[in-house]
Design a protein around this motif. Structure first.
Motif, PDB file in Angstrom:
ATOM      1  N   GLU A   1       3.694   8.174   2.077  1.00 52.42           N
ATOM      2  CA  GLU A   1       4.675   8.483   3.124  1.00 52.42           C
ATOM      3  C   GLU A   1       5.011   9.974   3.148  1.00 52.42           C
ATOM      4  O   GLU A   1       4.850  10.639   4.164  1.00 52.42           O
ATOM      5  CB  GLU A   1       5.954   7.640   2.939  1.00 52.42           C
ATOM      6  CG  GLU A   1       5.749   6.142   3.057  1.00 52.42           C
ATOM      7  CD  GLU A   1       5.409   5.655   4.469  1.00 52.42           C
ATOM      8  OE1 GLU A   1       5.144   6.474   5.370  1.00 52.42           O
ATOM      9  OE2 GLU A   1       5.379   4.430   4.667  1.00 52.42           O
TER      10      GLU A   1
ATOM     11  N   THR B   1      -0.072  -5.139   3.549  1.00 53.57           N
ATOM     12  CA  THR B   1       0.519  -3.909   4.083  1.00 53.57           C
ATOM     13  C   THR B   1       0.763  -4.049   5.579  1.00 53.57           C
ATOM     14  O   THR B   1       0.057  -4.795   6.255  1.00 53.57           O
ATOM     15  CB  THR B   1      -0.413  -2.701   3.848  1.00 53.57           C
ATOM     16  OG1 THR B   1       0.162  -1.541   4.451  1.00 53.57           O
ATOM     17  CG2 THR B   1      -1.792  -2.910   4.446  1.00 53.57           C
ATOM     18  N   THR B   2       1.739  -3.278   6.081  1.00 49.27           N
ATOM     19  CA  THR B   2       1.876  -3.251   7.536  1.00 49.27           C
ATOM     20  C   THR B   2       1.525  -1.870   8.098  1.00 49.27           C
ATOM     21  O   THR B   2       1.950  -1.507   9.190  1.00 49.27           O
ATOM     22  CB  THR B   2       3.269  -3.728   7.995  1.00 49.27           C
ATOM     23  OG1 THR B   2       4.283  -3.176   7.186  1.00 49.27           O
ATOM     24  CG2 THR B   2       3.361  -5.236   7.935  1.00 49.27           C
ATOM     25  N   THR B   3       0.726  -1.116   7.354  1.00 52.70           N
ATOM     26  CA  THR B   3       0.165   0.102   7.931  1.00 52.70           C
ATOM     27  C   THR B   3      -1.041  -0.271   8.809  1.00 52.70           C
ATOM     28  O   THR B   3      -1.527  -1.406   8.777  1.00 52.70           O
ATOM     29  CB  THR B   3      -0.251   1.114   6.836  1.00 52.70           C
ATOM     30  OG1 THR B   3      -0.422   2.400   7.437  1.00 52.70           O
ATOM     31  CG2 THR B   3      -1.538   0.718   6.153  1.00 52.70           C
ATOM     32  N   SER B   4      -1.539   0.693   9.593  1.00 50.69           N
ATOM     33  CA  SER B   4      -2.692   0.418  10.470  1.00 50.69           C
ATOM     34  C   SER B   4      -3.975   0.241   9.649  1.00 50.69           C
ATOM     35  O   SER B   4      -4.104   0.789   8.556  1.00 50.69           O
ATOM     36  CB  SER B   4      -2.917   1.585  11.425  1.00 50.69           C
ATOM     37  OG  SER B   4      -1.739   1.913  12.103  1.00 50.69           O
TER      38      SER B   4
ATOM     39  N   HIS C   1       1.546  10.339   5.642  1.00 46.78           N
ATOM     40  CA  HIS C   1       1.959  10.060   7.026  1.00 46.78           C
ATOM     41  C   HIS C   1       2.862  11.155   7.580  1.00 46.78           C
ATOM     42  O   HIS C   1       2.691  11.602   8.709  1.00 46.78           O
ATOM     43  CB  HIS C   1       2.672   8.707   7.105  1.00 46.78           C
ATOM     44  CG  HIS C   1       1.776   7.548   6.787  1.00 46.78           C
ATOM     45  ND1 HIS C   1       0.716   7.179   7.590  1.00 46.78           N
ATOM     46  CD2 HIS C   1       1.765   6.689   5.735  1.00 46.78           C
ATOM     47  CE1 HIS C   1       0.103   6.139   7.062  1.00 46.78           C
ATOM     48  NE2 HIS C   1       0.710   5.824   5.931  1.00 46.78           N
TER      49      HIS C   1
ATOM     50  N   LYS D   1      -1.974  11.177  14.695  1.00 49.05           N
ATOM     51  CA  LYS D   1      -1.437  11.123  13.322  1.00 49.05           C
ATOM     52  C   LYS D   1      -2.396  10.367  12.418  1.00 49.05           C
ATOM     53  O   LYS D   1      -2.690  10.798  11.296  1.00 49.05           O
ATOM     54  CB  LYS D   1      -0.056  10.465  13.343  1.00 49.05           C
ATOM     55  CG  LYS D   1       0.661  10.408  12.025  1.00 49.05           C
ATOM     56  CD  LYS D   1       0.228   9.302  11.092  1.00 49.05           C
ATOM     57  CE  LYS D   1       0.802   7.954  11.422  1.00 49.05           C
ATOM     58  NZ  LYS D   1       0.439   6.914  10.422  1.00 49.05           N
TER      59      LYS D   1
ATOM     60  N   HIS E   1       0.628   8.926  17.729  1.00 54.43           N
ATOM     61  CA  HIS E   1       0.326   8.033  16.613  1.00 54.43           C
ATOM     62  C   HIS E   1      -1.179   7.983  16.344  1.00 54.43           C
ATOM     63  O   HIS E   1      -1.616   7.999  15.186  1.00 54.43           O
ATOM     64  CB  HIS E   1       0.883   6.631  16.904  1.00 54.43           C
ATOM     65  CG  HIS E   1       0.773   5.705  15.729  1.00 54.43           C
ATOM     66  ND1 HIS E   1      -0.026   4.597  15.724  1.00 54.43           N
ATOM     67  CD2 HIS E   1       1.345   5.755  14.495  1.00 54.43           C
ATOM     68  CE1 HIS E   1       0.055   3.994  14.551  1.00 54.43           C
ATOM     69  NE2 HIS E   1       0.886   4.671  13.794  1.00 54.43           N
TER      70      HIS E   1
ATOM     71  N   LYS F   1       6.144  -6.637  11.738  1.00 54.96           N
ATOM     72  CA  LYS F   1       5.961  -5.870  10.492  1.00 54.96           C
ATOM     73  C   LYS F   1       7.038  -6.230   9.472  1.00 54.96           C
ATOM     74  O   LYS F   1       8.010  -6.914   9.790  1.00 54.96           O
ATOM     75  CB  LYS F   1       5.979  -4.381  10.822  1.00 54.96           C
ATOM     76  CG  LYS F   1       4.757  -4.038  11.671  1.00 54.96           C
ATOM     77  CD  LYS F   1       4.573  -2.586  11.962  1.00 54.96           C
ATOM     78  CE  LYS F   1       3.259  -2.452  12.750  1.00 54.96           C
ATOM     79  NZ  LYS F   1       3.094  -1.175  13.394  1.00 54.96           N
TER      80      LYS F   1
ATOM     81  N   ASN G   1      -5.810   3.454   8.460  1.00 50.99           N
ATOM     82  CA  ASN G   1      -5.164   4.157   7.336  1.00 50.99           C
ATOM     83  C   ASN G   1      -5.501   3.481   6.012  1.00 50.99           C
ATOM     84  O   ASN G   1      -5.782   4.143   5.009  1.00 50.99           O
ATOM     85  CB  ASN G   1      -3.643   4.154   7.504  1.00 50.99           C
ATOM     86  CG  ASN G   1      -3.193   4.880   8.750  1.00 50.99           C
ATOM     87  OD1 ASN G   1      -3.895   5.756   9.253  1.00 50.99           O
ATOM     88  ND2 ASN G   1      -2.037   4.515   9.267  1.00 50.99           N
TER      89      ASN G   1
ATOM     90  N   GLY H   1       6.798   0.791  10.632  1.00 43.62           N
ATOM     91  CA  GLY H   1       5.694   1.091  11.536  1.00 43.62           C
ATOM     92  C   GLY H   1       5.763   2.516  12.045  1.00 43.62           C
ATOM     93  O   GLY H   1       6.817   2.984  12.494  1.00 43.62           O
ATOM     94  N   GLY H   2       4.628   3.227  11.958  1.00 42.31           N
ATOM     95  CA  GLY H   2       4.601   4.633  12.340  1.00 42.31           C
ATOM     96  C   GLY H   2       4.916   4.876  13.813  1.00 42.31           C
ATOM     97  O   GLY H   2       5.677   5.769  14.166  1.00 42.31           O
TER      98      GLY H   2
ATOM     99  N   VAL I   1       0.830  -1.218   0.000  1.00 40.81           N
ATOM    100  CA  VAL I   1       0.000   0.000   0.000  1.00 40.81           C
ATOM    101  C   VAL I   1       0.862   1.265   0.000  1.00 40.81           C
ATOM    102  O   VAL I   1       0.932   1.994  -0.997  1.00 40.81           O
ATOM    103  CB  VAL I   1      -0.982  -0.010   1.195  1.00 40.81           C
ATOM    104  CG1 VAL I   1      -1.717   1.327   1.309  1.00 40.81           C
ATOM    105  CG2 VAL I   1      -1.979  -1.151   1.026  1.00 40.81           C
ATOM    106  N   ASP I   2       1.532   1.537   1.137  1.00 45.93           N
ATOM    107  CA  ASP I   2       2.271   2.809   1.250  1.00 45.93           C
ATOM    108  C   ASP I   2       3.404   2.867   0.235  1.00 45.93           C
ATOM    109  O   ASP I   2       4.278   1.993   0.212  1.00 45.93           O
ATOM    110  CB  ASP I   2       2.824   2.969   2.668  1.00 45.93           C
ATOM    111  CG  ASP I   2       1.710   3.233   3.658  1.00 45.93           C
ATOM    112  OD1 ASP I   2       1.005   4.234   3.480  1.00 45.93           O
ATOM    113  OD2 ASP I   2       1.532   2.427   4.588  1.00 45.93           O
TER     114      ASP I   2
HETATM  115  C1  XBP Z   1       4.405   1.201   5.473  1.00 44.49           C
HETATM  116  C2  XBP Z   1       4.756   1.513   6.851  1.00 44.49           C
HETATM  117  C3  XBP Z   1       3.794   2.142   7.766  1.00 44.49           C
HETATM  118  C4  XBP Z   1       3.436   3.588   7.437  1.00 44.49           C
HETATM  119  C5  XBP Z   1       2.719   4.247   8.578  1.00 44.49           C
HETATM  120  O1  XBP Z   1       3.631   0.080   5.282  1.00 44.49           O
HETATM  121  O2  XBP Z   1       5.881   1.272   7.250  1.00 44.49           O
HETATM  122  O3  XBP Z   1       4.375   2.112   9.013  1.00 44.49           O
HETATM  123  O4  XBP Z   1       4.613   4.351   7.230  1.00 44.49           O
HETATM  124  O5  XBP Z   1       1.635   3.526   8.992  1.00 44.49           O
HETATM  125  P1  XBP Z   1       3.496  -0.653   3.807  1.00 44.49           P
HETATM  126  P2  XBP Z   1       1.320   3.327  10.551  1.00 44.49           P
HETATM  127  O6  XBP Z   1       4.549  -0.140   2.850  1.00 44.49           O
HETATM  128  O7  XBP Z   1       3.650  -2.106   4.163  1.00 44.49           O
HETATM  129  O8  XBP Z   1       2.110  -0.375   3.291  1.00 44.49           O
HETATM  130  O9  XBP Z   1       1.509   4.641  11.213  1.00 44.49           O
HETATM  131  O10 XBP Z   1      -0.108   2.861  10.566  1.00 44.49           O
HETATM  132  O11 XBP Z   1       2.286   2.294  11.055  1.00 44.49           O
END
Ligand code: XBP
Ligand code: MG
Length: 272
Positions: free
Chosen positions: A23, A127-130, A27, A90, A87, A162, A133, A57-58, A15-16
């Protein structure tokens, strides 16, 4: 499914950075608004946030930054509580940014997703975003029923570790019910590539602003984005069209299995 099944049976999406430039423009901006909202003078410019992206991870990224600051709480519990509060804020600001349509999808993403759906190729989100998001971004671009597009949706709250840990990919493989050898992942970051490769999944990389020159060892193809078939290494097969299509992905997937140890991509230092 069998472990030796090398037919392309699913496409997994990071995703991100891969779906959108979340990013730099999402974020990072949202973190700065959170600092401001609680009266802190801290701000992360584009370059500092790029350095901090080495922490996955944020919340974890924020804690890493607090540990380097002379003006952050010295007590560990206090630091973690502050990081948790910032967080949460954010993520609220991030949803506002997304809902205000400030984050476009990267060109070529919607076209490739549509083609997958037309041709019946299952997709997953890895993805490892929340969760919040992810939901905010997907709702804005694909409406409330966005989850129906995907055979599996794994986010940072579904895993203990993550990226670069492979758990997010391992869970998606299990939910979709496919062997690693029959999947291609699309990623933008070295950590994402490592996560997919550790799960045995072939990866193609669409360069994002923060990882425009970062070394991405083990990707089967690296290029500027799905919007163009120019500038890819290795190039897609000869064919028509100005953006990357499923046949191109299938071609790279076949190449990967014909030559399972692709040469690392260019190893220049990360820069913007
Ligand atoms: C990207 C990340 C996330 C985001 C922020 O995930 O490392 O930590 O920067 O999200 P990916 P949170 O590329 O796997 O989508 O603040 O929710 O962690
Ligand atoms: Mg990414």
């Amino acid at each position: 499914m069998t472990e030796s099944d090398t037919t392309l049976r699913a496409l997994f999406w990071d995703v991100d950075g891969t779906l959108a430039e979340t990013e730099r423009d999402g974020h990072r901006v949202a973190f700065n608004r959170a600092f401001e909202a609680v009266g802190l003078p801290w701000r992360w410019d584009v370059s500092r946030y790029g350095e901090l992206l080495s922490v996955a991870g944020g919340r974890e990224r924020l804690i890493a930054d607090l540990e380097t600051r002379g003006d952050a709480p010295t007590d560990r519990d206090e630091r973690e509580a502050l990081a948790a509060e910032l967080h949460r804020k954010k993520n609220d600001f991030y949803a506002e940014i997304v809902n205000d349509l400030e984050l476009d999808l990267r060109e070529g993403v919607a076209e490739l997703m549509d083609e997958c759906m037309q041709r019946g190729l299952p997709m997953a989100v890895t993805t490892t975003t929340s969760r919040s998001n992810l939901d905010a971004l997907m709702r804005v671009h694909f409406r409330a029923g966005w989850k129906q597009r995907f055979a599996a949706i794994i986010n940072g709250e579904d895993v203990a570790e993550k990226k670069p840990h492979p758990e997010v990919y391992q869970k998606a493989l299990k939910q979709v019910g496919v062997a690693p050898a029959s999947v291609v992942a699309i990623e933008d970051s070295p950590d994402g590539v490592t996560a997919a490769r550790r799960a045995g999944v072939a990866v193609i990389v669409t360069r994002s602003v923060y990882f425009s020159h970062a070394p991405v060892d083990g990707a089967v193809a690296v290029g500027p984005g799905l919007h163009t078939r120019e500038g890819w290494e290795p190039g897609p097969p000869a064919g028509k069209g100005d953006h990357v299509r499923l046949d191109d992905i299938a071609h790279w997937h076949t190449q990967f299995h014909d030559n399972p140890s692709p040469k690392p991509a260019d190893a220049k230092p990360a820069s913007l």
